[in-house]
Design a protein around this motif. Sequence first.
Motif, mmCIF file in Angstrom:
data_model
loop_
_atom_site.group_PDB
_atom_site.id
_atom_site.type_symbol
_atom_site.label_atom_id
_atom_site.label_comp_id
_atom_site.label_asym_id
_atom_site.label_seq_id
_atom_site.Cartn_x
_atom_site.Cartn_y
_atom_site.Cartn_z
ATOM 1 N N LEU A 142 0.864 -1.182 0.000
ATOM 2 C CA LEU A 142 0.000 0.000 0.000
ATOM 3 C C LEU A 142 0.898 1.229 0.000
ATOM 4 N N ASN A 143 0.703 2.109 -1.006
ATOM 5 C CA ASN A 143 1.514 3.334 -1.028
ATOM 6 C C ASN A 143 0.868 4.404 -0.150
ATOM 7 N N LYS A 144 1.636 5.424 0.142
ATOM 8 C CA LYS A 144 1.185 6.442 1.095
ATOM 9 C C LYS A 144 0.043 7.293 0.555
ATOM 10 N N VAL A 145 -0.104 7.342 -0.771
ATOM 11 C CA VAL A 145 -1.191 8.146 -1.343
ATOM 12 C C VAL A 145 -2.524 7.439 -1.143
ATOM 13 N N ASN A 146 -2.580 6.174 -1.548
ATOM 14 C CA ASN A 146 -3.822 5.420 -1.392
ATOM 15 C C ASN A 146 -4.109 5.055 0.059
ATOM 16 N N GLY A 147 -3.065 5.044 0.888
ATOM 17 C CA GLY A 147 -3.243 4.672 2.284
ATOM 18 C C GLY A 147 -3.473 5.848 3.209
ATOM 19 N N TYR A 148 -3.710 7.068 2.635
ATOM 20 C CA TYR A 148 -3.961 8.257 3.452
ATOM 21 C C TYR A 148 -2.816 8.499 4.443
ATOM 22 N N SER A 177 -8.497 1.384 2.899
ATOM 23 C CA SER A 177 -7.833 1.150 1.616
ATOM 24 C C SER A 177 -7.910 -0.335 1.284
ATOM 25 N N LYS A 178 -8.058 -0.630 -0.004
ATOM 26 C CA LYS A 178 -8.098 -2.013 -0.483
ATOM 27 C C LYS A 178 -6.699 -2.438 -0.903
ATOM 28 N N ASP A 220 -9.271 -5.291 3.118
ATOM 29 C CA ASP A 220 -9.177 -3.864 3.417
ATOM 30 C C ASP A 220 -8.287 -3.640 4.630
#
Length: 1036
Positions: A815-821, A912-913, A904
């Motif tokens: 999970l990258n920091k953008v999609n992971g908030y 995040s998925k 999730d």
Amino acid sequence: MLSGPAAITGQLPGRSSYANSIDTDVYDPASNSIFQNYKKHDDLKQMLDSNKDSLKLEAMKRIIGMIAKGKDASDLFPAVVKNVVSKNIEVKKLVYVFLVRYAEEQQDLALLSISTFQRALKDPNQLIRASALRVLSSIRVSLIVPIVMLSIKDAAQDMSPYVRKTAAHAIPKLYNLDPEQKEELILVIEKLLSDRTTLVVGSAVMAYEEVCPERIELIHKNYRKLCNLLVDVDEWGQLLIINMLTRYARTQFTDPNIEDEVASDQEDKPFYDGSSESEKSFKKPTYTLDPDHRLLLRQTKPLLQSRNAAVVMAVAQLYHHVAPKNDVTIVAKALIRLLRNHTEVQSVVLTCIASMTLSRKAIFEPFLKFFFVRTCDPTHIKLLKLDIMTNLANEGSIAIILREFQTYISSNDREFVAATIQGIGRCAATINEVTETCLSGLVHLLSNRDEHVVAEAVVVIKKLLQSQNTEHRRIITQMSKLLDFITVPAARASILWLIGEYNEHVPKIAPDVLRKMAKSFVDEENGVKLQVLNLAVKLFLNNPQQTELLCQHIFNLAKYDVNYDIRDRARFLKPFVFCKNPNSPIIQNAKKIFLATKKAPQLESKYTGRESYQLGSMSHFLNQRVNGYQPLPDFPTTAPDASVRNVESPTHERSSNDSINKEKAIPMSKKYKNSKKSFYSESESDEDASSSSESSDEASDSDEIVENNKNNNNNNHESEDSESDSSSSTESDSESESESDNDEKETTAASATKQTPKKSNLDLLLDLDEVAPVSTVMTPSLGGFLTPMTPVNPQTNKIELVGPSYVANNTMELLNKVNGYGLGITYKYTRAPHLFSSNMISIELHFTNHGNVELCDIQCGAKNLASGMTMNEFAPIGQLMPKQTLMGILGIDFNDSSQAANFDVKSTGGTSKVTIKPPIGELMRSVTLSEAMFKEERGKLRGMSEATCKVQLKAELCDKRAMQMKIYEIANVAAIDHSETNDLLLFAGQTMNSKSLVLISIEFTSQDTATVTVNCEKVVIGSILINEIKDAIKKI
């Protein structure tokens, strides 16, 4: 007369077997069959005539194999029947199997061995006795009826349950041969029904259903025993007993749903009321469920867990036909579970669900998503699911259903698309809130490129407009334009009907449509022609000035049409149009006849008329009565006398002398006090104790005393402490409960059990959602991180688990920091089994907070796993400070599949998925074994279980050590020591879930070429692994 072998074989004296075969066999010269049938089965006949039992046994095995393959072996009957007197038990068994198959076809020869069968009925071997009776009852000759009857009577008293079961199966055969034996057979059936052996009960019920289903009195005294033994009977017997008890309940108990409004008000109240039937008061009447009725429902409920789809379906139809409305909910989950079976099972189950949703919509509404259509579904399954979704549509779910329907319309299956459009029309007709939306969507379909979609939309719109009171001039105008290019007769007829019915709304368009139809009248289909005639009459009645000449032309064309229906319709309608007497009653009432308001058609499911058939029956599936179907009887208005079932239930004899002594030591007063315990288990006793009437207690008093005396052998406390025992449970359960009562007498433990409600096994099994374990069971698995890192010397013929030879240090992004908030997650495979289960691979997760604010409550959310996969979640992280990194361990059992695990990750920042798709090499564990065992196992895994390829080696991999390290990186395997040449490398591993061996062999055939072989029982794993090895070598 012939005698001796000639009489048995049917061979005339003085003639050779060769001449006999030539005369009896008919050959077709053109078919070349003479070379196939010449001396047919001669070798088998010689083996059967030999004196060696081994040859006879081999011959019989070959003959039975021929029969199993569907080949005709009837010409061997004379040779086989001679061996019925064989002393060899194995030969005799196979001879009996052969005779059962061909006894009806060769009755005369079979009669010659009657005396042998009678002697075999006294054989010490139960299989021989049962087989002899089976053959004897298969010979359909009226001369031996007395012999068969006597044999059945003797077998019904046999000590072996298997022989008694065979006697029950022989009863219908004899009854079909000679119906006059019915009364004597009923006596045998009565004895077999009283049998306490589960092996016999199912067959006895089958005989009862075949011979005397109207003799309901035979079931009364065995009713409670059948209910109690039901869970222990074989699946075939369970099916028969449940169907029989369904009919019994419909005749002996009153309808539990006769007062639905009263039952809905008393869901949480006990089943019984304390008022007597004769008491007249102004209280609201309540329904009293018979104790035996409740016993049937409770004893069949565990069978919803059965692996047999027919048994589950039988229980579902039992609840549907005889259970109170509030109790039927439990069958929904069981029926949904059956949708995972084969297509044939799905078809039957979905047909039953479609019928049930018409009257019991609420129980299936929570499972709407299970009826969504899949692309791989056959057309008939799609249509069934579509009908069910339409039945389940309501205000809350209509938005989801319409979105699904919108997707289905783009399908290539025309039949399915047509049914979808009909479903949209049904939803519009039943749910007023979406009528306009559906109608608007159907109008949009009129511009579809597919003519069949447009045609079906026209037909549905026509039906909807009939039910709408508002003016729809725009829709009719748009549909009239379709007549120029649409060719489907049903659609053209529907458009013409609409224009004629609402011609006052389109006064300028209707005459022009009639003009166009007059031009093409000769080329139209018959249904369209009839609607053109109707349109002409309606337009003439409203606008005779513009349409009179057109009407005359159309009626002249119809007068000479080739179809007599068109000619007759024209003669019938002509007086309404061209009557010369204006005062004629026909002319005065013409508008009332043709322009009267029509009743709107009812859009309903095609399963509406199936309620009269028993659920799950062939008649219900085909929607027509088939031979042998017996309709379900109606419930009686008043319940018959329940005392006819008050007999002592069968109890197991105690083999332990201690139990007998304990029972004798209990005082009679204590026995009588404990015998007043409730008829039901704890959950139902607590509900019924406050309101059960004395009449109900007296009705089941005999059963309670017998069962409770048995259960109280080890209970010397007061009756309150023994409420957890169920007097109506099965006999095996009651034994185990009485033996375990000594360990559960502590009052503190009993109170703790009562305070914490537990989910029943049935609820746990039928729970369709994947539920993660509540807490991690920290049981170290074999071969975890405590195993040695270096291979050990394997023992002979033993597979040893060893630690991984290589563990990668690099991590991959999950999970990258953008999609992971702000939350970033990386992971790597540890190549060690998870502590929760040895089937799970352990994945190391690294959580990093890349944001400037702390993240809290990081945990797993919803999981979307493929069938067979399980996941053990990582431990929740309560707080993660900015720039901080924490580690977690995730366990996933991929079920030896390369499918991805989707789930999730939730935190205070958001949800995040994420997706984890493992390389095939990470789904296995390193094992080591001896060289001999490696070769032996590899020899077993040939054919499709073996994958081989040749690869070109670069300079970096020509070294044996370098190749070994590359294989370690690709797959979690261990090297196998061998005594072969240095040009061979052997590796072994096993899959995590199924423990299937994975064997890898690499042979250096030249300096730059190697042959890679992978042997694995899992063909997919072997194929993917060898491709990954080949790709990895090419990338270097």
